[in-house]
Design a protein around this motif. Structure first.
Motif, PDB file in Angstrom:
ATOM      1  N   ILE A   1       1.287  -0.091 -17.809  1.00 58.10           N
ATOM      2  CA  ILE A   1       0.124   0.706 -17.114  1.00 58.10           C
ATOM      3  C   ILE A   1       0.423   1.979 -16.924  1.00 58.10           C
ATOM      4  N   PRO A   2      -0.259   3.045 -17.656  1.00 63.11           N
ATOM      5  CA  PRO A   2       0.012   4.294 -17.668  1.00 63.11           C
ATOM      6  C   PRO A   2       0.156   4.919 -16.144  1.00 63.11           C
ATOM      7  N   GLY A   3       1.227   5.497 -15.800  1.00 70.88           N
ATOM      8  CA  GLY A   3       1.124   6.366 -14.340  1.00 70.88           C
ATOM      9  C   GLY A   3       1.643   5.208 -13.275  1.00 70.88           C
ATOM     10  N   ALA A   4       1.755   4.069 -13.457  1.00 67.73           N
ATOM     11  CA  ALA A   4       1.964   3.031 -12.312  1.00 67.73           C
ATOM     12  C   ALA A   4       3.134   2.742 -12.144  1.00 67.73           C
ATOM     13  N   SER A   5       3.646   2.518 -10.781  1.00 64.12           N
ATOM     14  CA  SER A   5       4.945   2.208 -10.268  1.00 64.12           C
ATOM     15  C   SER A   5       5.009   1.028  -9.423  1.00 64.12           C
ATOM     16  N   VAL A   6       5.860   0.449  -8.887  1.00 65.38           N
ATOM     17  CA  VAL A   6       6.161  -0.757  -8.399  1.00 65.38           C
ATOM     18  C   VAL A   6       6.871  -0.395  -6.870  1.00 65.38           C
ATOM     19  N   GLN A   7       6.151  -1.081  -5.807  1.00 74.16           N
ATOM     20  CA  GLN A   7       7.031  -0.911  -4.662  1.00 74.16           C
ATOM     21  C   GLN A   7       6.881  -2.608  -4.049  1.00 74.16           C
ATOM     22  N   ALA A   8       8.119  -2.668  -3.222  1.00 80.45           N
ATOM     23  CA  ALA A   8       8.139  -4.127  -2.531  1.00 80.45           C
ATOM     24  C   ALA A   8       6.946  -4.027  -1.412  1.00 80.45           C
ATOM     25  N   ALA A   9       6.618  -5.198  -1.142  1.00 81.92           N
ATOM     26  CA  ALA A   9       5.441  -5.382  -0.111  1.00 81.92           C
ATOM     27  C   ALA A   9       6.128  -5.826   1.263  1.00 81.92           C
ATOM     28  N   PHE A  10       6.388  -5.088   2.073  1.00 88.37           N
ATOM     29  CA  PHE A  10       7.212  -5.424   3.379  1.00 88.37           C
ATOM     30  C   PHE A  10       6.262  -5.689   4.526  1.00 88.37           C
ATOM     31  N   VAL A  11       6.365  -6.714   5.275  1.00 89.57           N
ATOM     32  CA  VAL A  11       5.846  -6.843   6.518  1.00 89.57           C
ATOM     33  C   VAL A  11       6.785  -6.524   7.547  1.00 89.57           C
ATOM     34  N   THR A  12       6.512  -6.918   8.975  1.00 86.58           N
ATOM     35  CA  THR A  12       7.518  -6.557   9.812  1.00 86.58           C
ATOM     36  C   THR A  12       8.935  -7.433   9.695  1.00 86.58           C
ATOM     37  N   GLY A  13       9.956  -6.946  10.204  1.00 84.80           N
ATOM     38  CA  GLY A  13      11.377  -7.305  10.073  1.00 84.80           C
ATOM     39  C   GLY A  13      11.799  -7.340   8.593  1.00 84.80           C
ATOM     40  N   GLN A  14      11.101  -6.427   7.617  1.00 84.36           N
ATOM     41  CA  GLN A  14      11.450  -6.303   6.231  1.00 84.36           C
ATOM     42  C   GLN A  14      11.423  -7.463   5.534  1.00 84.36           C
ATOM     43  N   ARG A  15      10.362  -8.483   5.964  1.00 81.56           N
ATOM     44  CA  ARG A  15      10.138  -9.394   5.324  1.00 81.56           C
ATOM     45  C   ARG A  15       9.179  -9.206   3.940  1.00 81.56           C
TER      46      ARG A  15
ATOM     47  N   VAL B   1       3.777  -4.405  -4.883  1.00 83.06           N
ATOM     48  CA  VAL B   1       2.517  -3.459  -5.167  1.00 83.06           C
ATOM     49  C   VAL B   1       2.680  -2.814  -6.148  1.00 83.06           C
ATOM     50  N   ILE B   2       1.760  -2.704  -7.024  1.00 84.70           N
ATOM     51  CA  ILE B   2       1.640  -1.594  -8.389  1.00 84.70           C
ATOM     52  C   ILE B   2       0.357  -1.006  -8.200  1.00 84.70           C
ATOM     53  N   SER B   3       0.675   0.350  -8.323  1.00 83.96           N
ATOM     54  CA  SER B   3      -0.359   1.211  -8.395  1.00 83.96           C
ATOM     55  C   SER B   3      -0.220   2.646  -9.029  1.00 83.96           C
ATOM     56  N   ASP B   4      -1.318   3.380  -9.269  1.00 87.11           N
ATOM     57  CA  ASP B   4      -0.966   4.532  -9.785  1.00 87.11           C
ATOM     58  C   ASP B   4      -1.435   5.700  -8.851  1.00 87.11           C
ATOM     59  N   LEU B   5      -1.416   5.019  -7.453  1.00 84.89           N
ATOM     60  CA  LEU B   5      -1.844   5.915  -6.402  1.00 84.89           C
ATOM     61  C   LEU B   5      -0.718   5.931  -5.458  1.00 84.89           C
ATOM     62  N   PRO B   6      -0.819   6.953  -4.517  1.00 86.18           N
ATOM     63  CA  PRO B   6       0.568   7.035  -3.505  1.00 86.18           C
ATOM     64  C   PRO B   6       0.175   5.962  -2.309  1.00 86.18           C
ATOM     65  N   VAL B   7       0.739   4.729  -2.198  1.00 84.41           N
ATOM     66  CA  VAL B   7       0.300   4.007  -1.153  1.00 84.41           C
ATOM     67  C   VAL B   7       1.372   3.501  -0.392  1.00 84.41           C
ATOM     68  N   ASN B   8       1.055   3.449   1.098  1.00 82.80           N
ATOM     69  CA  ASN B   8       2.128   2.877   1.765  1.00 82.80           C
ATOM     70  C   ASN B   8       2.254   1.353   1.949  1.00 82.80           C
ATOM     71  N   THR B   9       3.158   0.712   1.627  1.00 80.25           N
ATOM     72  CA  THR B   9       3.201  -0.573   1.309  1.00 80.25           C
ATOM     73  C   THR B   9       4.314  -1.275   2.224  1.00 80.25           C
ATOM     74  N   SER B  10       4.860  -0.547   3.078  1.00 83.04           N
ATOM     75  CA  SER B  10       5.517  -1.249   4.295  1.00 83.04           C
ATOM     76  C   SER B  10       4.804  -1.135   5.650  1.00 83.04           C
ATOM     77  N   MET B  11       4.920  -2.100   6.185  1.00 83.14           N
ATOM     78  CA  MET B  11       4.233  -2.068   7.570  1.00 83.14           C
ATOM     79  C   MET B  11       5.066  -1.167   8.561  1.00 83.14           C
ATOM     80  N   ASP B  12       4.514  -0.384   9.339  1.00 78.40           N
ATOM     81  CA  ASP B  12       5.099   0.486  10.089  1.00 78.40           C
ATOM     82  C   ASP B  12       4.333   0.155  11.546  1.00 78.40           C
ATOM     83  N   ILE B  13       5.459  -0.409  12.321  1.00 69.92           N
ATOM     84  CA  ILE B  13       4.525  -0.431  13.630  1.00 69.92           C
ATOM     85  C   ILE B  13       5.526   0.269  14.818  1.00 69.92           C
ATOM     86  N   SER B  14       6.228   1.372  14.527  1.00 69.21           N
ATOM     87  CA  SER B  14       7.008   2.199  15.335  1.00 69.21           C
ATOM     88  C   SER B  14       6.126   2.813  16.306  1.00 69.21           C
TER      89      SER B  14
END
Length: 750
Positions: free
Chosen positions: A673-687, A692-705
């Motif tokens: 996919i042109p311009g796409a990148s992969v990120q790991a999908a993390f929930v709390t506790g780095q589970r 997640v694959i996207s051509d957009l800047p997306v936050n894929t890690s849950m941040d409950i700080s």
């Protein structure tokens, strides 16, 4: 000022001995609650294990660890009894003067009453024909207002009920409830419960003007549609999105601060009122339903206000407040069905007080008549409109469906073979069984399981309930406070919260199907907080006193201890809900993560779900129900393999790849996919929940700080409410400072 819970004569004459027993009672409660919550059996209970396990089976208690639970409850009971003896009152019972049956001063108002009642009757006739119009709704409200004005004119007495300091504290507590209730509201819970969906659909359609149902009609799951109308109105301001929908529960929950403060202040004192509110606000049980899209939490406000006005009416011999109590009780019938508890308490309280003080029962008839009449005038339109509708469910359907003798519950507990021996018949479309022998077991089962649920969920794992209903920390003082109220039930200030609690405990808990039922018992959350506050204050006051025969003031050590314990309770409650829940007890699932991910994307996109199989609910429902602005499409691996060229056309998209597909598959797919990148999908506790694959800047890690939570809160619509509270608090402080300065100058003038 009303006496505090410690202005009671103790049968223990020696102060030091009294303090030892205070500590012993607390230790017993701590040990008992630890036992109830501990899932592992203790070796030294081995001799009683066989007996209790057999008793658990014979009575169908369904306790996973009956030895620990039953012995733990018995230990808590001993602690409660000791505390009760320490505070058993030897003083004279404080009587309530019931209003006299003298209505002579109403003579001039009789024409108004007759005319207004005639108009009310005409409106009811139209509603009984299932007529719906704005005119009928406002006409009904106008008749209620006229009746209220008549009561105010004939019965109201000028008196000061609220002081500036009380308003100041209520604003502070309300702001605290908004802060904790709205904190990370868009992130926790990460997902939503499947049967929340219809509440969203109803509230959203009202918020955007798609539907305009009658205020008296039936809504989701046969609940009043008025509860959804309230949610829709709040969403119009807070936003027609998941945050706004959840805030439609946060706001009614936070408003409970006002009646709870006023009720506790009237019965006891300001300190008890503050403590009770803090304990309620920090209770994870309260937070759980204050942050869900259900209508359960709406019941607390009318129930608590009903009891407050009832107390005012009885203590001050004032029919006007009794009328307001009835109006509040009737209003509850337009929220969650458990709100009928307000009317039950309003009926039982004067009757119980007349019995325990051996007053003539006839004296309690006047308050009962006023309260029930007002309540009936409020909820009668709902009954008439509902009966004349085409719904196949009657208004009493929920009572039988959730009662202890419905056939589904009977089969679930006793099995088909045993239930076949009982008599089975149908009431309002619900099959119920009749068997006196089983009824006894049902009552015992409901009592033990509901009692245990006050300190531990005992296997109940829905609706974010991870701790006992009385709350972490505050549950210790609830057991002690219950002892104080039981020991002094002949005193009205203790009888009122006791009836409040026991009525809900029995009718919404013990007599419910599948106990414990936290969904039903939400209406007693204020009662739990009041009794917990009584327990804390009685314990600290007695512990810091040296002469128990003298009514004490609040010394410095007492203030520090109270503030310190409340701080610990708030931290414990917030830690349980905002940390332990998402990290340990109920980490977000794949379905939850997908729902959360959609809320991190600010603009509408194509959201693709690859090789994802729903477990809790179908993420596609969010698209179908317009809960998300995104277009959601699902693909199996076979769909991708059958048309591999299609992924090259993906643009402005976010794709979630299930964890079982593997990182290699996600990387290979992204490479196409042109311009796409992969990120790991993390929930709390780095589970990791997937990729997640996207051509957009997306936050894929849950941040409950903490930083994220504060930023999110400040950028939410809750900020305007907090600013309003802040300005109000500042204004009151300035007024008090100026008033105090003026008083000092006047005192210095010769």
């Amino acid at each position: 000022m009303s006496p505090t819970p410690t202005q009671l004569r103790s049968p223990f004459s020696q102060p030091m001995i009294r303090k030892y027993w205070l500590v012993i009672s607390l230790i017993l409660v701590v040990v008992g609650q630890s036992l109830v919550r501990d899932p592992l059996p203790y070796p030294f209970f081995q001799k009683t294990t066989d007996i209790l396990v057999r008793w658990n089976e014979d009575n169908y208690l369904s306790l996973d660890n009956p030895v620990n639970v039953l012995i733990g409850l018995l230990t808590i009971l001993f602690g409660t009894i000791i505390h009760a003896f320490l505070f058993a009152s030897q003083g004279k019972s404080q009587d309530i003067n019931f209003p006299e049956n003298n209505w002579a001063h109403w003579k001039r108002s009789i024409p108004w009453v007759i005319a207004n009642f005639g108009i009310y009757t005409l409106i009811m006739i139209q509603l009984a024909r299932h007529q719906n119009s704005v005119t009928l709704f406002w006409g009904w409200l106008t008749t209620l207002l006229i009746f209220t004005i008549l009561f105010w004119t004939n019965e109201h007495k000028l008196e000061t009920l609220i002081h500036q300091t009380d308003i100041l504290w209520m604003l502070i507590l309300f702001a605290l409830a908004i802060i904790i209730g709205s904190y990370m509201l868009n992130d926790l819970p990460a997902g939503w419960i499947a049967d929340e969906g219809p509440f969203w659909v109803a509230a959203r359609s009202i918020a955007i003007g798609e539907s305009a149902p009658s205020f008296f009609d039936t809504g989701v799951y046969t609940f009043p549609i008025a509860s959804s109308i309230l949610q829709g109105w709040i969403m119009r301001w807070a936003g027609v999105n998941l945050w706004g929908w959840r805030f439609a529960s946060v706001l009614p929950a936070a408003c409970v601060v006002f009646p709870l403060y006023l009720l506790t202040r009237e019965l006891f004192d300001r300190r008890t009122a503050i403590v009770a509110n803090v304990m309620m606000i920090a209770n994870p049980y309260f937070l759980a339903f204050a942050r869900l899209g259900y209508n359960n939490i709406q019941a607390l406000f009318p129930v608590t206000f009903c009891i407050y006005f009832l107390i005012l009416g009885l203590r001050r011999n004032n029919r006007f407040y009794l009328w307001l109590a009835g109006l509040a009780a009737g209003l509850g019938f337009y929220t969650y069905f458990a709100a009928w508890l307000g009317l039950v308490v309003a009926i039982l309280t004067p009757v119980a007080f007349a019995l325990v003080t051996r007053q003539k029962f006839q004296k309690s008839l006047s308050p009962l008549l006023i309260v029930t009449t007002a309540a009936l005038l409020v909820f009668l339109p709902r009954i008439l409109y509902g009966l004349s509708g085409d719904s196949d469910k009657s208004l009493s359907y929920k009572i039988w469906e959730t009662g202890p003798i419905n056939l589904f519950y009977g089969k679930f507990v006793f099995g088909d073979e045993r239930i076949a021996e009982a008599d089975i018949f149908t009431i309002d479309g619900v099959e119920v069984f009749y068997d006196p022998d089983l009824y006894g077991i049902v009552l015992l089962r409901g009592f033990i399981r509901t009692t245990a649920a006050l300190f531990d969920p005992i296997g109940y794992n829905d609706h974010q309930i991870v701790f006992g209903l009385a709350g972490p920390g505050s549950s210790l003082f609830f057991a002690l406070g219950l002892g104080v109220t039981l020991a002094n039930f002949k005193k009205f200030r203790y009888l009122a919260p006791l009836i409040f609690f026991l009525s809900g405990f029995i009718f919404l808990g013990v007599l419910a199907s599948l106990p414990p039922r936290p969904t039903h018992m939400v209406a007693i959350i204020p009662a739990l907080a009041m009794i917990s506050a009584i327990g804390l204050i009685s314990f600290l006051d007695a512990l810091t006193k040296t002469d128990t025969s003298i009514p004490d003031g609040i010394n410095r050590n007492n203030k520090i201890a109270t503030a310190g314990i409340l701080t610990i309770i708030v931290l414990m409650g917030c830690f349980q809900y905002f940390f332990m829940l998402p990290y340990a007890y109920a980490p977000p699932s794949q379905d939850d993560y997908i729902s959360w991910l959609g809320r991190q994307i600010s603009t509408p996109v194509d959201l693709y779900l690859i090789n994802h199989y729903a477990t809790l609910r179908n993420p596609m429902d969010e698209s179908v129900r317009d809960m998300t602005p995104h277009t959601v499409t699902t693909f199996t691996l076979a769909d991708i393999d059958a048309a591999p060229e299609q992924v090259k056309q993906w643009n402005h998209f976010v794709a979630f790849v299930s964890l079982q597909s593997g990182a290699a598959y996600a990387d290979n797919l992204a490479a196409q996919i042109p311009g796409a990148s992969v990120q790991a999908a993390f929930v709390t506790g780095q589970r990791r929940r997937g990729y997640v694959i996207s051509d957009l800047p997306v936050n894929t890690s849950m941040d409950i700080s903490l930083q994220h939570g504060i930023t999110d809160l400040w950028n939410s619509p809750a900020r305007s409410i907090l600013l309003f509270c802040g300005l109000g608090i500042l204004l009151l402080l300035v007024i008090q400072w100026m008033t105090g300065k003026t008083s000092n100058k006047m005192s210095e003038t010769p």
